[in-house]
Design an enzyme around this catalytic site. Structure first.
Site, PDB file in Angstrom:
ATOM      1  N   GLU A  79     -40.234  13.213  -1.222  1.00 43.67           N
ATOM      2  CA  GLU A  79     -40.362  14.578   0.159  1.00 43.67           C
ATOM      3  C   GLU A  79     -41.378  13.790   1.165  1.00 43.67           C
ATOM      4  O   GLU A  79     -41.600  13.786   1.937  1.00 43.67           O
ATOM      5  CB  GLU A  79     -39.951  15.435  -0.626  1.00 43.67           C
ATOM      6  CG  GLU A  79     -38.619  15.857  -1.132  1.00 43.67           C
ATOM      7  CD  GLU A  79     -37.390  16.424  -0.217  1.00 43.67           C
ATOM      8  OE1 GLU A  79     -37.365  15.726   0.947  1.00 43.67           O
ATOM      9  OE2 GLU A  79     -36.693  16.369  -1.150  1.00 43.67           O
ATOM     10  N   ARG A 130     -41.043  12.350   4.338  1.00 43.67           N
ATOM     11  CA  ARG A 130     -41.383  13.123   5.668  1.00 43.67           C
ATOM     12  C   ARG A 130     -41.975  12.762   6.084  1.00 43.67           C
ATOM     13  O   ARG A 130     -42.729  12.607   7.402  1.00 43.67           O
ATOM     14  CB  ARG A 130     -40.862  14.393   5.117  1.00 43.67           C
ATOM     15  CG  ARG A 130     -39.732  14.816   4.297  1.00 43.67           C
ATOM     16  CD  ARG A 130     -39.957  16.849   4.028  1.00 43.67           C
ATOM     17  NE  ARG A 130     -38.027  16.608   3.298  1.00 43.67           N
ATOM     18  CZ  ARG A 130     -37.090  17.266   3.801  1.00 43.67           C
ATOM     19  NH1 ARG A 130     -37.161  18.160   4.420  1.00 43.67           N
ATOM     20  NH2 ARG A 130     -36.390  17.099   2.697  1.00 43.67           N
ATOM     21  N   ASP A 143     -29.395   8.323  -4.574  1.00 40.95           N
ATOM     22  CA  ASP A 143     -28.714   7.278  -2.848  1.00 40.95           C
ATOM     23  C   ASP A 143     -29.645   6.606  -2.790  1.00 40.95           C
ATOM     24  O   ASP A 143     -29.561   5.153  -3.150  1.00 40.95           O
ATOM     25  CB  ASP A 143     -28.974   8.382  -2.637  1.00 40.95           C
ATOM     26  CG  ASP A 143     -29.397   9.156  -2.304  1.00 40.95           C
ATOM     27  OD1 ASP A 143     -30.353  10.163  -3.255  1.00 40.95           O
ATOM     28  OD2 ASP A 143     -29.180  10.845  -1.914  1.00 40.95           O
ATOM     29  N   GLU A 182     -26.207  11.168   6.835  1.00 45.23           N
ATOM     30  CA  GLU A 182     -25.389  10.459   6.617  1.00 45.23           C
ATOM     31  C   GLU A 182     -24.841  10.027   6.954  1.00 45.23           C
ATOM     32  O   GLU A 182     -24.863   9.258   7.181  1.00 45.23           O
ATOM     33  CB  GLU A 182     -25.211  10.483   4.714  1.00 45.23           C
ATOM     34  CG  GLU A 182     -26.775  11.177   4.009  1.00 45.23           C
ATOM     35  CD  GLU A 182     -27.358  12.233   3.716  1.00 45.23           C
ATOM     36  OE1 GLU A 182     -25.971  13.730   4.691  1.00 45.23           O
ATOM     37  OE2 GLU A 182     -28.486  12.726   3.267  1.00 45.23           O
ATOM     38  N   THR A 241     -36.015   6.479   4.098  1.00 45.40           N
ATOM     39  CA  THR A 241     -34.599   7.693   4.465  1.00 45.40           C
ATOM     40  C   THR A 241     -34.389   9.248   5.245  1.00 45.40           C
ATOM     41  O   THR A 241     -33.896   9.889   4.885  1.00 45.40           O
ATOM     42  CB  THR A 241     -34.723   7.869   2.240  1.00 45.40           C
ATOM     43  OG1 THR A 241     -33.234   8.142   2.628  1.00 45.40           O
ATOM     44  CG2 THR A 241     -35.131   8.256   1.752  1.00 45.40           C
TER      45      THR A 241
END
Ligand SMILES: *[C@@H]1O[C@H](CO)[C@@H](O)[C@H](O)[C@H]1NC(C)=O
Ligand SMILES: *[C@@H]1O[C@H](CO)[C@@H](O)[C@H](O)[C@H]1NC(C)=O
Length: 607
Positions: free
Chosen positions: A199, A203, A337, A512, A598
Site C-alpha cells: 500500500e 499510494r 489481482d 476498476e 495500480t
C-alpha cells in the site's frame, strides 16, 4: 612565534590578561561538555531525559547533540546482495502503438464531452475541498461525519495520492499548495506498528513519482521524498533470501534487527512493486531498487509452471522459503489481482527490454482463459466474461466459484493493454467481453452500481447448447431443482435476472470498472464507452455525494443506498481520474507515453 612575542612585548600587561581569559573560557567549555556528556549517558542508560522514557527507535531518530541524524539510506544491510541486478539497457524492439488513431471530433461531440469533463472535475474539487477543510494532512476524510481516518502511515495518503490528479485536471494552484506540504512529511516514523509495504508503495511512492513525472520534473522535492521513502522500503527487502517483508515491523528494520519474509504472504503484495521501484531506479540511476524487485520476478518465473494450476499463482505464497507453489486458491480478484496487471505494464515500463514479463503474462493469460474466465448466463445473451476463482484441492478434486468481484474488473483493461503491447489483437475480443461483464453488473443493479461481490451462473457455449437465457435455467442455478425456493431467494435478495447471489452488496468507490472502460476507449476509440462511463458517473454522483465528499454505499440493490463513512484515497487518485481521462482529449496522459500503476498513477515510459 618571534613576531607574536614582539607584539606582546610592545604592550605590557596583555599577557596575564589573555592567559586569565583563556583559562576561564576553557574551563567553561570543559564543564559544559562534561555536563552534556553526563546527561547524554544518563539518557542512554535510563531512557529518560527530563521527561517520558524514549524507545530505542526514538533515540535513533533523535540522537542528541553528538549523534548523526537518522536516515533510512544509512541503515546497514544485514544481507547485502553480491552484485546488483541492473536495469536492462536500451530496448529490444520498437514498442507497438497502444492508442487508437483518433479523428477530429465534431463540434457537438466536443460540447458534450466538455460538459461531462466539467462534471467530473467538479466532483473532484468538491471532494478535495472536503478533505482540505476536514482532514488536511490526515490520510483520509470521513465523508459523512467529517472526521478523519489514518490507516496508511499518517503521512497524508489522500494528499499524496491526489497530487497528479490535481495537475492533470489543471488545478495548478491546489497542486502548489499540496506540493508545499510534501517536504514536511517525516518518513522516519509512523504510528503504525506494522507498515503495509504494498500500500505504501502504490499510494505514496507511486503518487510522488507520478506527480514528479506529470509536472515535468520541476519539483525536485517530489523525487527527494520518493527517494527517502524508497530507501525506507528497501530495508524491508533485507532478508536472507531478499524476499520482502510485506507486513513490516519498520522499527525492527530501522534498528537493524534480523528479519525474514513471511510463510504466508499475499500474492499481490509481493508481485505489484515492480513499476514503482523500476521508475525510481530510472529516475535516480541507482539500480538497487530495480534489483530488489527483479529478484522477485525471477522466483515467479522459475515457479510459474510448478503451481497447482500451472501458469497461475495462488493467493498465498511462501516468501520465507521462496516457494510459491503450495497454496490452492487461484483468482484475479482481491489479494491476487495486480500481480497479473503488472506483468504487461512492467514490460512497457522497461521499453520491452526484458522478455520475462511478456512470457509471465502470456502463460498466465492462457491459463486464466482456460481455468478462471467464465461466461455468465444473462438475459440479453450477450457474450460476457467474468473472472471466477478456482480451488484445486488435489489433482482429482477442484471447486470453481463463479463469482464476479469489483476488484477483478481491472482485467478487461489489462487484457486490452497487453493485446496492444504484445500485438495479440485477437485478445481485444476477450478484453471487450470482460469489460461488458462488469458493465452488465453495473446496469443490472437498481442504483446503477456494481456490488463488491456477486455470484452468477456459468454456462458454456457448446455444439448442443447455445447458452440461451430462460427463467427455468436461471432458477435452476439459484436453487437446484426447487423452482419455488428459487422464487423466494430471488425476491429476498432482490436478484436481477442471471444473478444467483449477492455476496457483498457494498460499493466502496472503487475504480476498476471505469479504469478498464478508459483503457479500452483509448485503444479502440469506441465512443459508446464514453456514454457508458457517463451513466456510471451519474449513478455514483447521484447517491454517493455527501456535503463533504463522496461516501461508500451499503447496498447497491437500493435506489438510495445507505452511506458508509469512508472515502479511500483511491477515489481521488483513480476513480475520478479515470472518469476525467475518458472525457479528456486522448493526448492527456496518453498510453503511448505513460503506464499507470495500480493506484492510477501515470509513470513516464522510456522514450
Ligand atoms: C511455462 O509453460 C508455458 C506453456 O507451456 C511455456 O510457454 C513457458 O515458457 C513455460 N515457462 C517456463 C519458465 O518454463
Ligand atoms: C502484429 O501481428 C500481425 C499478425 O497478427 C503482423 O502482421 C504484424 O506485422 C505484427 N506487427 C508488429 C509490429 O509486430
Amino acid at each position: 612565534m618571534a613576531c607574536a612575542l614582539e607584539v606582546f612585548d610592545d604592550r605590557p600587561g596583555m599577557i596575564p590578561l589573555l592567559r586569565r581569559w583563556a583559562f576561564y573560557t576553557t574551563a567553561a567549555f570543559v564543564t559544559l561538555f562534561l555536563l552534556i556528556q553526563t546527561l547524554h549517558t544518563l539518557e542512554h542508560h535510563s531512557g529518560r531525559f527530563w521527561g517520558k522514557p524514549r524507545s530505542p527507535i526514538e533515540k535513533l531518530r533523535h540522537p542528541g547533540l553528538f549523534g548523526t541524524k537518522f536516515e533510512w539510506k544509512n541503515v546497514p544491510q544485514r544481507h547485502p546482495v553480491d552484485s546488483l541486478v541492473h536495469l536492462p539497457p536500451g530496448q529490444l524492439d520498437e514498442m507497438p502503438r497502444i492508442q487508437h488513431d483518433f479523428e477530429v471530433e465534431t463540434e457537438a461531440q466536443r460540447t458534450q464531452r466538455m460538459s461531462r469533463l466539467v462534471g467530473v472535475k467538479a466532483a473532484f474539487e468538491h471532494s478535495w475541498e472536503g478533505y482540505k477543510e476536514n482532514a488536511w494532512l490526515q490520510d483520509e476524510v470521513a465523508p459523512v461525519s467529517g472526521k478523519s481516518h489514518n490507516g496508511f502511515g499518517s503521512w497524508g495518503a489522500t494528499l499524496v495520492d491526489s497530487l497528479d490528479t490535481l495537475w492533470i485536471m489543471g488545478l495548478r494552484k491546489e497542486f502548489a499548495i499540496a506540493v508545499a506540504e510534501i517536504g514536511k512529511i517525516d518518513f522516519t516514523t509512523t504510528p503504525l506498528a506494522e507498515l503495509n509495504v504494498f500500500e505504501t508503495t502504490i499510494r505514496y511512492l507511486g503518487g510522488l513519482l507520478s506527480a514528479f513525472d506529470v509536472s515535468g520534473h520541476k519539483h525536485k522535492v517530489l523525487l527527494r521524498k520518493a527517494v527517502e521513502l524508497g530507501d525506507m522500503l528497501y530495508v524491508a527487502f533485507d532478508t536472507p533470501n531478499r524476499m520482502p517483508v510485506t507486513r513490516w515491523d519498520w522499527k525492527n528494520g530501522a534498528l537493524g534487527g534480523s528479519q525474514e519474509a513471511a510463510r504466508f504472504s499475499l500474492l499481490a503484495e509481493v508481485g505489484s512493486l515492480t513499476l514503482e521501484f523500476t521508475r525510481l531506479s530510472q529516475l535516480t540511476g541507482d539500480h538497487k531498487y530495480y534489483d530488489a524487485v527483479a529478484r522477485i520476478t525471477d522466483v515467479f518465473e522459475r515457479q510459474q509452471n510448478l503451481t497447482k494450476i500451472p501458469g497461475l499463482f495462488a493467493t498465498f505464497i511462501d516468501t520465507k522459503n521462496a516457494d510459491f507453489t503450495r497454496d490452492t486458491t487461484f483468482t484475479f480478484g482481491g489479494m491476487s489481482d495486480s500481480l497479473y496487471e503488472y506483468f504487461p505494464k512492467q514490460h512497457l515500463m522497461l521499453g520491452g527490454a526484458n522478455q520475462q514479463y511478456r512470457d509471465l503474462y502470456q502463460t498466465a493469460l492462457t491459463s486464466a482463459k482456460q481455468h478462471l474466465f467464465f461466461r455468465p448466463l444473462n438475459h440479453h445473451n450477450q457474450d460476457l466474461l467474468i473472472p471466477g476463482s478456482l480451488t484445486r484441492h488435489s489433482s482429482a478434486r477442484q471447486t470453481f466459484t463463479p463469482e464476479g468481484e469489483h476488484l477483478s474488473c481491472f482485467a478487461g483493461g489489462m487484457v486490452a493493454l497487453a493485446a496492444k503491447a504484445f500485438n495479440q489483437s485477437h485478445d481485444l475480443r476477450t478484453a471487450r467481453a470482460l469489460v461488458d461483464g462488469c458493465l452488465w453488473a453495473y446496469e443490472s443493479m437498481p442504483s446503477g452500481i456494481m456490488p463488491e461481490v456477486f455470484r452468477a451462473a456459468p454456462c458454456q457455449v457448446t455444439e448442443t447448447d447455445d447458452c440461451a437465457f430462460t427463467d427455468a435455467r436461471w432458477h435452476q442455478a439459484v436453487a437446484k431443482g426447487d423452482p419455488e425456493q428459487a422464487q423466494t431467494i430471488i425476491a429476498d435478495q432482490s436478484l436481477a435476472p442471471g444473478f444467483v447471489a449477492i455476496k457483498d452488496s457494498r460499493y466502496m468507490l472503487r475504480p476498476e470498472a471505469i479504469e478498464s472502460l478508459f483503457v479500452l476507449y483509448r485503444i479502440t476509440g469506441d465512443t459508446t464507452l464514453q456514454d457508458k462511463a457517463w451513466r456510471m458517473f451519474q449513478a455514483i454522483r447521484k447517491v454517493a455525494r455527501t456535503k463533504i465528499a463522496f461516501a461508500g454505499l451499503e447496498d447497491v440493490r437500493h435506489v438510495r443506498p445507505k452511506l458508509i463513512d469512508t472515502m479511500e484515497s483511491f477515489f481521488l487518485a483513480e476513480t475520478l481520474k479515470y472518469f476525467y481521462l475518458i472525457f479528456a482529449e486522448p493526448g492527456v496522459v496518453s498510453l503511448d507515453e505513460y503506464v499507470l500503476n495500480t493506484e492510477g498513477h501515470p509513470l513516464l515510459r522510456p522514450k
